[in-house]
Design an enzyme around this catalytic site. Structure first.
Site, short mmCIF file in Angstrom:
data_model
loop_
_atom_site.label_atom_id
_atom_site.label_comp_id
_atom_site.label_asym_id
_atom_site.label_seq_id
_atom_site.Cartn_x
_atom_site.Cartn_y
_atom_site.Cartn_z
N LYS A 193 0.82 -1.22 0.00
CA LYS A 193 0.00 0.00 0.00
C LYS A 193 0.85 1.27 0.00
O LYS A 193 0.45 2.29 -0.55
CB LYS A 193 -0.93 0.00 1.22
N GLU A 208 -10.08 5.61 2.82
CA GLU A 208 -10.83 4.48 3.35
C GLU A 208 -9.83 3.40 3.74
O GLU A 208 -8.71 3.38 3.23
CB GLU A 208 -11.78 3.93 2.28
N SER A 218 1.84 -9.56 -0.72
CA SER A 218 1.50 -8.13 -0.69
C SER A 218 1.70 -7.49 0.67
O SER A 218 1.89 -6.29 0.79
CB SER A 218 0.05 -7.93 -1.16
#
Lengths: 394, 258
Positions: free
Chosen positions: A85, A107, A374
């Site tokens: 991210k 969000e 990830s």
């Protein structure tokens, strides 16, 4: 056809109030994306702050255990804040700063994107408000604390199912309310144009590195690259620089929850149909009247009823495959990777590991699979323990 | 061309909104009839959506109440068929793109034409995406209503030039909901619109009192009220029709004086 289309998907289905905001964002992005100064600043942040390039690790023990294709892990879990991210967030925060914005809103589902946004806001001296479904604030209490520690306000969203989709809706509502000083730092390759393109471009560093690292280590391209898919940002990052390489199979692993034949699933490509929601045309889990379905997955990060428009297009043209992985399979893979390689993956990433466990043994030993890990799984340990009937709390 | 212009022939228009099926369709029917009896010039009928991203908490709650009563698009169509036996003012649906798209745009719009719905308002369809729905709407003579926001600025020309029915002027930033004060210079927006079209302009978002309605009507062709009415329905439930009727009367009187 309007702006930002991937085949029939994408577009800008948002209230008129936000149109100038997304147009302003698109213009700013077009101005900076090839600007050497902007890219030098971003590369410095990627390398010195986030710890890039992330490693491409040959998982020898895992490969031997499975007895088939050679498996490499792309270690996005080793990035600062523990997930992919941060790639997107550093890019968007830098862009927002250049645009003169002083406040980031975002969000978050599992909390990884919220933590990354709060981190970038702290670094760049910006105000930060994170919207998180009330359910998720309970499931991921540690990440809520982390965001507050970083100086962000966390708003628990009580609307609807009180999960990720409601957090996205709440953030869009907040953006219509306050646009002038505020950038919506969207966390996935979804929403209205230009977000799917911007987020993809910032995440494409993953496949750019994989390609280079693979050529250095093996002197050739991999046969399969795979990643988990919710909205699909780490997956598109993993696929993007391989889309033109027709011999490289692209596999996205969706969250099937308790199974794609149940209502407790979040597998959008496997169970959804074409629709328009959250600013984009794409596939969505919905009923026959277009009411968005309350989706379920053990993973708060994959618990979203839609998928990014570029994935929907890659599915339509048959360039990428999208498979469904159940909670059970993901939890087994979570534990398996921990024991074989000493790597605890995020439960999201474990969905991709689970599918590799299925296909690797069927493949020849000279084939190569790359799985993007990830994120790291520390955040999930308490939930997995509870799934196994052990009551531990963070 | 629909009958929407009829709504603006009775002086400044008052346009109330109601979510269909909140708390049930029988009540919605009584409320709409009271609205019309008390001077509503056009009624905006909301088809509930699970995730209404342009709505504030009041109308969000109404959507949830309606959906928990298993309201569907087909039930709303049947409801309007029944309503049309005695209700003759123009009607417009207000819903979200996915409700229309998932039903099949042509099937949805042709049904609107058949049952006597004059317009459709889709708050998540801006000018750039209008062509997804507009050709079908034109084919069946149903007006796709365009919205203009305080942030529209240079976009007003494009939007106004292709507008049909009436223009929905969004009074403030943010989502629907009652506001104590409206700071946007609505008069200036309407003046800009007037350079490009003579289609009526109705102002909505945040209006709840007769004073606000009078002020807004003075600089436009009409006033739209949603949240203030939906709030009354939330409080009075099945008994809401009389309260809403009295309120509509006071608002139409205020608008008439403008």
């Amino acid at each position: 056809m309007s702006n930002g289309r991937f085949g029939i998907h994408g577009g800008q289905y948002i209230p008129e109030t936000l149109m100038n905001a997304v147009t302003e964002l698109e213009e700013a992005y077009n101005r900076y994306k090839d600007d050497p100064q902007f890219n030098a600043e971003l590369t410095e942040l990627f390398n010195d702050y986030a710890g890039r390039p992330s490693r491409l690790y040959y998982a020898e023990k895992l490969t031997k255990e499975l007895g088939g294709a050679k498996i490499y892990l792309k270690r996005e879990d080793l990035n600062h804040t523990g997930a992919h991210k941060i790639n997107n967030v550093l890019g968007q925060a830098l862009l927002a700063k250049k645009m003169g914005k002083t406040r980031l809103i975002a969000e978050t589902g599992a909390g990884q994107h919220g933590v990354a946004t709060a981190t970038a806001a702290a670094l760049m001296g910006m105000e930060c408000v994170v919207f998180m479904g009330e359910e998720d604030t309970k499931r991921q209490a540690l990440n809520v604390y982390r965001m507050k520690l970083l100086g962000a306000d966390v708003i628990a969203v009580k609307d609807g199912t009180a999960t990720l989709k409601d957090a996205v809706s709440a953030t869009f509502r907040e953006w219509t309310n306050r646009i002038a000083d505020t950038h919506y730092c969207l966390g996935s390759v979804m929403g209205p144009h230009p977000f799917p393109t911007i987020v993809r471009d910032f995440q494409a560093v993953i496949s750019r590195e994989i390609k280079q690292q693979m050529l250095e280590k093996e002197g050739r391209l991999p046969d399969v690259v795979m990643a988990c898919v919710g909205g699909g940002s780490n997956a598109i990052g993993t696929f993007y620089n391989f889309i033109e390489d027709a011999d490289v199979r692209l596999i996205g692993c969706e969250a099937a929850g308790r199974g794609i034949d149940t209502f407790e699933t979040a597998a959008t490509i496997n169970t959804g149909k074409l629709g328009i929601f959250h600013g984009m045309k794409s596939y969505f889990c919905q009923d026959e009247y277009g009411q968005i379905a309350p989706v379920y997955s053990i993973s708060a990060g994959l618990d979203y009823p839609g998928i990014g428009p570029e994935h929907a297009h890659l599915h339509d043209i048959g360039r990428a495959e999208y498979v469904a992985v159940t909670d059970d399979e993901a939890v087994n893979a979570f534990e398996f990777l921990a024991k074989t390689e000493g790597i605890i993956p995020a439960i999201e990433s474990a969905h991709a590991v689970a599918h590799a466990i299925k296909i690797a043994p069927e493949m020849d030993k000279d084939k190569i699979i790359v799985i993007t890990i990830s994120g790291r799984g520390d955040k999930d340990c308490a939930a997995i323990a509870r799934y196994r009937g052990e009551n531990i709390y963070e | 061309m629909s009958n929407i212009k009829e709504a603006f022939r009775n002086g400044k228009a008052f346009i109330p909104f109601v979510t269909c099926g909140d708390p049930d369709l029988e009540t919605t029917g009584r409320i709409v009839r009271e609205m019309v009896k008390n001077g509503a010039d056009l009624v905006e009928l909301g088809i509930p959506f699970s995730d209404p991203t342009a709505e504030g908490p009041v109308i969000q709650a109404a959507n949830i109440r309606a959906l928990s009563g298993n309201i569907t698009t087909d039930k709303v169509f049947d409801f309007v068929r029944e309503l049309r036996r005695d209700i003759h003012v123009p009607l417009a649906f207000m819903t979200y793109a996915n409700v229309v798209f998932s039903y099949g745009t042509e099937r949805f719009v042709s049904t609107c034409a058949e049952i006597g719905v004059d317009g459709i308002i889709l708050p998540d369809v801006p000018f750039e995406e209008k062509e997804e729905f507009a050709p079908v709407c034109r084919k069946y003579g149903v007006d796709l209503i365009s919205l203009i926001a305080p942030t529209s600025e240079a976009r007003i020309e494009r939007i106004a030039k292709s507008a049909e029915g009436f223009l929905y002027i969004v009074s403030s930033l943010g989502v629907t909901g009652v506001r104590s004060e409206i700071k946007t210079d609505i008069g200036a927006i309407v003046d800009t619109v007037r350079k490009y079209t003579d289609i009526p302009c109705a102002v909505g978002f945040g209006i709840s009192t007769p004073e606000q309605a009078k002020k807004m009507a003075a600089v436009s062709d009409g006033v739209i009220v949603g949240s203030a009415i939906v709030k009354q329905i939330g409080e009075h439930g099945r008994e809401a029709a009389a309260v809403v009727g009295g309120y509509v009367r006071s608002m139409k009187d205020a608008v008439r004086e403008a």
